[in-house]
Design an enzyme around this catalytic site. Structure first.
Site, PDB file in Angstrom:
ATOM      1  N   TYR A   1      -2.555  -1.062  10.335  1.00 57.12           N
ATOM      2  CA  TYR A   1      -2.399  -1.334   9.070  1.00 57.12           C
ATOM      3  C   TYR A   1      -1.151  -0.481   8.387  1.00 57.12           C
ATOM      4  O   TYR A   1      -0.445  -1.383   7.575  1.00 57.12           O
ATOM      5  CB  TYR A   1      -3.602  -0.393   8.318  1.00 57.12           C
ATOM      6  CG  TYR A   1      -3.878  -0.617   6.862  1.00 57.12           C
ATOM      7  CD1 TYR A   1      -4.474  -1.688   6.369  1.00 57.12           C
ATOM      8  CD2 TYR A   1      -3.022   0.221   5.751  1.00 57.12           C
ATOM      9  CE1 TYR A   1      -4.557  -1.898   4.807  1.00 57.12           C
ATOM     10  CE2 TYR A   1      -3.431   0.029   4.394  1.00 57.12           C
ATOM     11  CZ  TYR A   1      -4.109  -1.114   3.968  1.00 57.12           C
ATOM     12  OH  TYR A   1      -4.178  -1.132   2.689  1.00 57.12           O
TER      13      TYR A   1
ATOM     14  N   SER B   1       0.801  -1.280  -0.018  1.00 55.16           N
ATOM     15  CA  SER B   1       0.083   0.060   0.097  1.00 55.16           C
ATOM     16  C   SER B   1       0.830   1.223   0.040  1.00 55.16           C
ATOM     17  O   SER B   1       2.234   1.234   0.266  1.00 55.16           O
ATOM     18  CB  SER B   1      -0.737   0.107   1.354  1.00 55.16           C
ATOM     19  OG  SER B   1      -1.589   1.239   1.538  1.00 55.16           O
TER      20      SER B   1
HETATM   21  P1  NAD Z   1     -11.250  -5.836  -0.452  1.00 55.81           P
HETATM   22  O1  NAD Z   1     -12.381  -5.962   0.803  1.00 55.81           O
HETATM   23  O2  NAD Z   1     -12.116  -5.709  -1.726  1.00 55.81           O
HETATM   24  O3  NAD Z   1     -10.736  -7.504  -0.430  1.00 55.81           O
HETATM   25  C1  NAD Z   1     -10.033  -8.187   0.435  1.00 55.81           C
HETATM   26  C2  NAD Z   1     -10.156  -9.571   0.385  1.00 55.81           C
HETATM   27  O4  NAD Z   1      -9.399 -10.190   1.415  1.00 55.81           O
HETATM   28  C3  NAD Z   1     -11.565 -10.187   0.320  1.00 55.81           C
HETATM   29  O5  NAD Z   1     -11.304 -11.356  -0.845  1.00 55.81           O
HETATM   30  C4  NAD Z   1     -11.708 -10.698   1.540  1.00 55.81           C
HETATM   31  O6  NAD Z   1     -12.722 -11.972   1.580  1.00 55.81           O
HETATM   32  C5  NAD Z   1     -10.104 -11.199   1.573  1.00 55.81           C
HETATM   33  N1  NAD Z   1     -10.266 -11.602   3.221  1.00 55.81           N
HETATM   34  C6  NAD Z   1     -10.361 -10.499   4.214  1.00 55.81           C
HETATM   35  N2  NAD Z   1     -10.047 -11.225   5.286  1.00 55.81           N
HETATM   36  C7  NAD Z   1      -9.634 -12.429   5.126  1.00 55.81           C
HETATM   37  C8  NAD Z   1      -9.277 -13.581   5.833  1.00 55.81           C
HETATM   38  N3  NAD Z   1      -9.094 -13.728   7.060  1.00 55.81           N
HETATM   39  N4  NAD Z   1      -8.985 -14.935   5.160  1.00 55.81           N
HETATM   40  C9  NAD Z   1      -8.999 -14.826   3.788  1.00 55.81           C
HETATM   41  N5  NAD Z   1      -9.336 -13.807   3.109  1.00 55.81           N
HETATM   42  C10 NAD Z   1      -9.578 -12.769   3.827  1.00 55.81           C
HETATM   43  O7  NAD Z   1     -10.195  -5.044  -0.328  1.00 55.81           O
HETATM   44  P2  NAD Z   1      -9.156  -4.602  -1.371  1.00 55.81           P
HETATM   45  O8  NAD Z   1      -9.198  -2.879  -1.413  1.00 55.81           O
HETATM   46  O9  NAD Z   1      -9.275  -5.329  -2.816  1.00 55.81           O
HETATM   47  O10 NAD Z   1      -7.809  -5.067  -0.804  1.00 55.81           O
HETATM   48  C11 NAD Z   1      -6.939  -6.012  -1.257  1.00 55.81           C
HETATM   49  C12 NAD Z   1      -5.528  -5.554  -0.651  1.00 55.81           C
HETATM   50  O11 NAD Z   1      -5.173  -4.423  -1.366  1.00 55.81           O
HETATM   51  C13 NAD Z   1      -5.461  -5.496   0.591  1.00 55.81           C
HETATM   52  O12 NAD Z   1      -4.229  -6.138   1.137  1.00 55.81           O
HETATM   53  C14 NAD Z   1      -5.342  -4.145   0.945  1.00 55.81           C
HETATM   54  O13 NAD Z   1      -4.607  -3.592   2.195  1.00 55.81           O
HETATM   55  C15 NAD Z   1      -4.713  -3.498  -0.187  1.00 55.81           C
HETATM   56  N6  NAD Z   1      -4.828  -2.093  -0.637  1.00 55.81           N
HETATM   57  C16 NAD Z   1      -5.996  -1.665  -0.795  1.00 55.81           C
HETATM   58  C17 NAD Z   1      -6.153  -0.357  -1.229  1.00 55.81           C
HETATM   59  C18 NAD Z   1      -7.678   0.198  -1.557  1.00 55.81           C
HETATM   60  O14 NAD Z   1      -7.528   1.371  -1.325  1.00 55.81           O
HETATM   61  N7  NAD Z   1      -8.488  -0.483  -1.573  1.00 55.81           N
HETATM   62  C19 NAD Z   1      -4.863   0.428  -1.111  1.00 55.81           C
HETATM   63  C20 NAD Z   1      -3.775  -0.056  -0.729  1.00 55.81           C
HETATM   64  C21 NAD Z   1      -3.653  -1.482  -0.547  1.00 55.81           C
END
Ligand code: NAD
Length: 260
Positions: A155, A142
């Site tokens: 986080y 991130s």
């Molecule tokens: P999202 O909520 O759409 O997806 C998260 C995924 O993780 C889902 O499939 C959920 O079921 C899964 N998950 C959560 N807890 C879990 C567990 N205990 N076991 C198995 N699966 C689990 O979110 P996203 O935004 O797509 O996030 C994906 C990654 O991207 C994360 O690591 C997040 O920190 C990172 N990220 C997101 C952003 C943003 O702005 N959305 C920015 C930077 C980084």
């Protein structure tokens, strides 16, 4: 490019992970998807990958907060798919709170899912990659692996930790045809971002619109959310042979946020 390879993408029932899994499958990789959600919806996504791209797609419901389940997933899915060539450590959650009120169990959960899970999965996947003399480890970090924001102690700590883990693993696997890199997205409109808005409104005393415009988009010079397709494109490139010399890199895809 990825014909015949197998990719496991953790946290791929939604958001960034689902876009990465679909991009890899479109490029010819067999995929393992993982994550939580409604069983019928997950099965629809899994079946759609097979139908749309003509590859094999399996689902693992392993809980990424549990080391034993992660190790078992890598072993079982590796056996079913002929090994895991590409591991995308992507599952993640967010929790927003001032440090003095930060619930201890939320700290433990965020560290487990956003940091320790990548350790457990990488530890279990590397021997198979070494045996094949080829592998790709791609960690969804991130912008918060590089800079902090208030009220996101767990986080930010986990994502800074992922950067350190990525660089360490990169040095260890470099001579084996394996690379390890981290992708650092800025804000992407996914359920993870949408869910943190109410707590951010509370922590900062703001309206929803203020949180979106004055907190989220304010830090991105493009004034736009990053898209899941853009992140999938970068992951696809890192998984390809063209990226064989990109190793231990912490790559920003944040509209310029961390350039400031
Ligand atoms: P999202 O909520 O759409 O997806 C998260 C995924 O993780 C889902 O499939 C959920 O079921 C899964 N998950 C959560 N807890 C879990 C567990 N205990 N076991 C198995 N699966 C689990 O979110 P996203 O935004 O797509 O996030 C994906 C990654 O991207 C994360 O690591 C997040 O920190 C990172 N990220 C997101 C952003 C943003 O702005 N959305 C920015 C930077 C980084």
């Amino acid at each position: 490019m990825l014909n015949g390879k197998t990719a496991l993408v953790t946290g791929s029932t939604s958001g960034i992970g689902l876009a990465v899994a679909r991009a890899f499958a479109k490029d010819g990789a067999h995929v393992v998807i993982n994550g939580f959600g409604e069983p019928d919806a997950i099965e629809r996504e899994r079946a759609a990958i097979e139908k749309d791209f003509g590859v094999k797609a399996l689902y693992s419901g392993a809980d990424m907060s549990k080391g034993e389940e992660i190790a078992a997933m890598i072993a079982e899915m590796g056996a079913a798919m002929g090994g895991i060539d590409i591991l995308v450590n992507n599952a993640g959650i967010q929790f927003v709170s001032p440090i003095e009120d930060f619930p201890v169990e939320k700290w433990d959960q965020v560290i487990a899912i956003n940091l320790s899970a990548a350790f457990h999965a990488t530890r279990a996947a590397v021997p198979g990659m070494k045996a094949k003399k080829w592998g790709r480890i791609i960690n969804t970090a991130s912008a918060h692996a590089l800079v902090a924001s208030p009220f996101k102690a767990a986080y930010v700590a986990a994502k800074h930790g992922i950067a350190g883990l990525t660089k360490t693993v990169a040095l260890e696997v470099a001579a084996h045809g394996i690379t390890a890199n981290a992708i650092c997205p800025g804000y992407v409109w996914t359920p993870l971002v949408e869910k943190q808005i109410p707590d951010t409104m509370k922590a900062r005393g703001m309206t929803r619109e203020q949180v979106i415009n004055d907190i989220l988009l304010a830090v991105q010079p493009t004034k736009k959310f990053v898209t899941v397709e853009e992140i999938a494109g970068l992951a696809l490139y890192l998984a390809s042979d063209l990226a064989a010399s990109i190793n231990g890199a912490i790559l920003s895809i944040d509209g310029g946020w961390t350039a400031a």
